[in-house]
Design a protein around this motif. Structure first.
Motif, PDB file in Angstrom:
ATOM      1  N   UNK A   8       0.824  -1.195   0.000  1.00  0.00           N
ATOM      2  CA  UNK A   8       0.000   0.000   0.000  1.00  0.00           C
ATOM      3  C   UNK A   8       0.869   1.260   0.000  1.00  0.00           C
ATOM      4  N   UNK A   9       1.901   1.275   0.807  1.00  0.00           N
ATOM      5  CA  UNK A   9       2.797   2.434   0.874  1.00  0.00           C
ATOM      6  C   UNK A   9       3.491   2.654  -0.458  1.00  0.00           C
ATOM      7  N   UNK A  10       3.955   1.569  -1.096  1.00  0.00           N
ATOM      8  CA  UNK A  10       4.635   1.675  -2.382  1.00  0.00           C
ATOM      9  C   UNK A  10       3.687   2.215  -3.447  1.00  0.00           C
ATOM     10  N   UNK A  11       2.421   1.783  -3.424  1.00  0.00           N
ATOM     11  CA  UNK A  11       1.447   2.284  -4.393  1.00  0.00           C
ATOM     12  C   UNK A  11       1.258   3.786  -4.215  1.00  0.00           C
ATOM     13  N   UNK A  12       1.206   4.250  -2.980  1.00  0.00           N
ATOM     14  CA  UNK A  12       1.065   5.680  -2.719  1.00  0.00           C
ATOM     15  C   UNK A  12       2.288   6.438  -3.222  1.00  0.00           C
ATOM     16  N   UNK A  13       3.453   5.885  -3.021  1.00  0.00           N
ATOM     17  CA  UNK A  13       4.681   6.528  -3.498  1.00  0.00           C
ATOM     18  C   UNK A  13       4.702   6.622  -5.014  1.00  0.00           C
ATOM     19  N   UNK A  14       4.012   5.696  -5.685  1.00  0.00           N
ATOM     20  CA  UNK A  14       3.963   5.679  -7.150  1.00  0.00           C
ATOM     21  C   UNK A  14       2.790   6.485  -7.704  1.00  0.00           C
ATOM     22  N   UNK A  15       2.112   7.257  -6.863  1.00  0.00           N
ATOM     23  CA  UNK A  15       1.078   8.154  -7.355  1.00  0.00           C
ATOM     24  C   UNK A  15      -0.352   7.765  -7.066  1.00  0.00           C
ATOM     25  N   UNK A  16      -0.586   6.587  -6.481  1.00  0.00           N
ATOM     26  CA  UNK A  16      -1.962   6.203  -6.149  1.00  0.00           C
ATOM     27  C   UNK A  16      -2.502   7.139  -5.079  1.00  0.00           C
ATOM     28  N   UNK A  17      -3.764   7.538  -5.241  1.00  0.00           N
ATOM     29  CA  UNK A  17      -4.403   8.389  -4.244  1.00  0.00           C
ATOM     30  C   UNK A  17      -5.730   7.768  -3.823  1.00  0.00           C
ATOM     31  N   UNK A  18      -6.124   7.963  -2.585  1.00  0.00           N
ATOM     32  CA  UNK A  18      -7.411   7.443  -2.123  1.00  0.00           C
ATOM     33  C   UNK A  18      -8.556   8.030  -2.946  1.00  0.00           C
ATOM     34  N   UNK A  19      -9.551   7.217  -3.218  1.00  0.00           N
ATOM     35  CA  UNK A  19     -10.670   7.646  -4.050  1.00  0.00           C
ATOM     36  C   UNK A  19     -11.636   8.564  -3.313  1.00  0.00           C
ATOM     37  N   UNK A  20     -11.879   8.313  -2.043  1.00  0.00           N
ATOM     38  CA  UNK A  20     -12.908   9.057  -1.312  1.00  0.00           C
ATOM     39  C   UNK A  20     -12.339   9.999  -0.260  1.00  0.00           C
ATOM     40  N   UNK A  21     -11.051  10.252  -0.319  1.00  0.00           N
ATOM     41  CA  UNK A  21     -10.399  11.142   0.635  1.00  0.00           C
ATOM     42  C   UNK A  21      -9.403  12.028  -0.098  1.00  0.00           C
ATOM     43  N   UNK A  22      -9.150  13.202   0.445  1.00  0.00           N
ATOM     44  CA  UNK A  22      -8.090  14.055  -0.078  1.00  0.00           C
ATOM     45  C   UNK A  22      -7.226  14.507   1.089  1.00  0.00           C
ATOM     46  N   UNK A  23      -5.954  14.654   0.797  1.00  0.00           N
ATOM     47  CA  UNK A  23      -5.015  15.078   1.830  1.00  0.00           C
ATOM     48  C   UNK A  23      -5.268  16.539   2.149  1.00  0.00           C
ATOM     49  N   UNK A  24      -5.251  16.833   3.418  1.00  0.00           N
ATOM     50  CA  UNK A  24      -5.541  18.188   3.866  1.00  0.00           C
ATOM     51  C   UNK A  24      -4.451  18.666   4.804  1.00  0.00           C
ATOM     52  N   UNK A  25      -3.809  19.732   4.440  1.00  0.00           N
ATOM     53  CA  UNK A  25      -2.788  20.297   5.308  1.00  0.00           C
ATOM     54  C   UNK A  25      -1.467  19.565   5.240  1.00  0.00           C
ATOM     55  N   UNK A  26      -0.550  20.063   6.021  1.00  0.00           N
ATOM     56  CA  UNK A  26       0.810  19.525   6.051  1.00  0.00           C
ATOM     57  C   UNK A  26       0.985  18.390   7.057  1.00  0.00           C
ATOM     58  N   UNK A  27      -0.002  18.170   7.933  1.00  0.00           N
ATOM     59  CA  UNK A  27       0.162  17.164   8.980  1.00  0.00           C
ATOM     60  C   UNK A  27      -0.233  15.757   8.546  1.00  0.00           C
ATOM     61  N   UNK A  28      -0.618  15.585   7.283  1.00  0.00           N
ATOM     62  CA  UNK A  28      -0.906  14.256   6.766  1.00  0.00           C
ATOM     63  C   UNK A  28      -2.310  13.749   7.024  1.00  0.00           C
ATOM     64  N   UNK A  29      -3.211  14.603   7.481  1.00  0.00           N
ATOM     65  CA  UNK A  29      -4.583  14.163   7.698  1.00  0.00           C
ATOM     66  C   UNK A  29      -5.342  14.137   6.381  1.00  0.00           C
ATOM     67  N   UNK A  30      -6.400  13.324   6.346  1.00  0.00           N
ATOM     68  CA  UNK A  30      -7.236  13.207   5.158  1.00  0.00           C
ATOM     69  C   UNK A  30      -8.664  13.582   5.509  1.00  0.00           C
ATOM     70  N   UNK A  31      -9.368  14.139   4.523  1.00  0.00           N
ATOM     71  CA  UNK A  31     -10.774  14.505   4.696  1.00  0.00           C
ATOM     72  C   UNK A  31     -11.615  13.690   3.715  1.00  0.00           C
ATOM     73  N   UNK A  32     -12.702  13.144   4.217  1.00  0.00           N
ATOM     74  CA  UNK A  32     -13.636  12.383   3.390  1.00  0.00           C
ATOM     75  C   UNK A  32     -14.309  13.319   2.395  1.00  0.00           C
ATOM     76  N   UNK A  33     -14.335  12.930   1.115  1.00  0.00           N
ATOM     77  CA  UNK A  33     -14.909  13.780   0.078  1.00  0.00           C
ATOM     78  C   UNK A  33     -16.254  13.279  -0.433  1.00  0.00           C
TER      79      UNK A  33
END
Length: 66
Positions: A8-33
């Motif tokens: 999962x971590x490697x997929x994220x490093x290769x550009x995969x992004x969560x479908x129903x969440x977006x990264x918010x801010x610099x602290x690494x939190x995600x918000x449900x979209x």
């Protein structure tokens, strides 16, 4: 389970992004979209990769400690 987390971590490093969440801010939190509960209600998982399904060794080098 550890190998699946690495995958999962490697997929994220290769550009995969969560479908129903977006990264918010610099602290690494995600918000449900939105969209997950609607997709779940009708069983529509088209376009959703099975990121925790069968382990794909081609994506992960088990000896890579990064």
């Amino acid at each position: 389970m550890v190998l699946l987390c690495i995958q999962s971590r490697k997929m994220q490093e290769n550009g995969w992004e969560p479908r129903w969440f977006r990264k918010e801010g610099e602290n690494g939190t995600f918000r449900y979209t939105g969209g997950y509960w609607e997709a779940r209600a009708v069983g529509s998982w088209d376009g959703c990769p099975n990121i925790f399904g069968e382990f794909q060794e081609s994506i992960v080098d088990p000896f890579d400690a990064s």
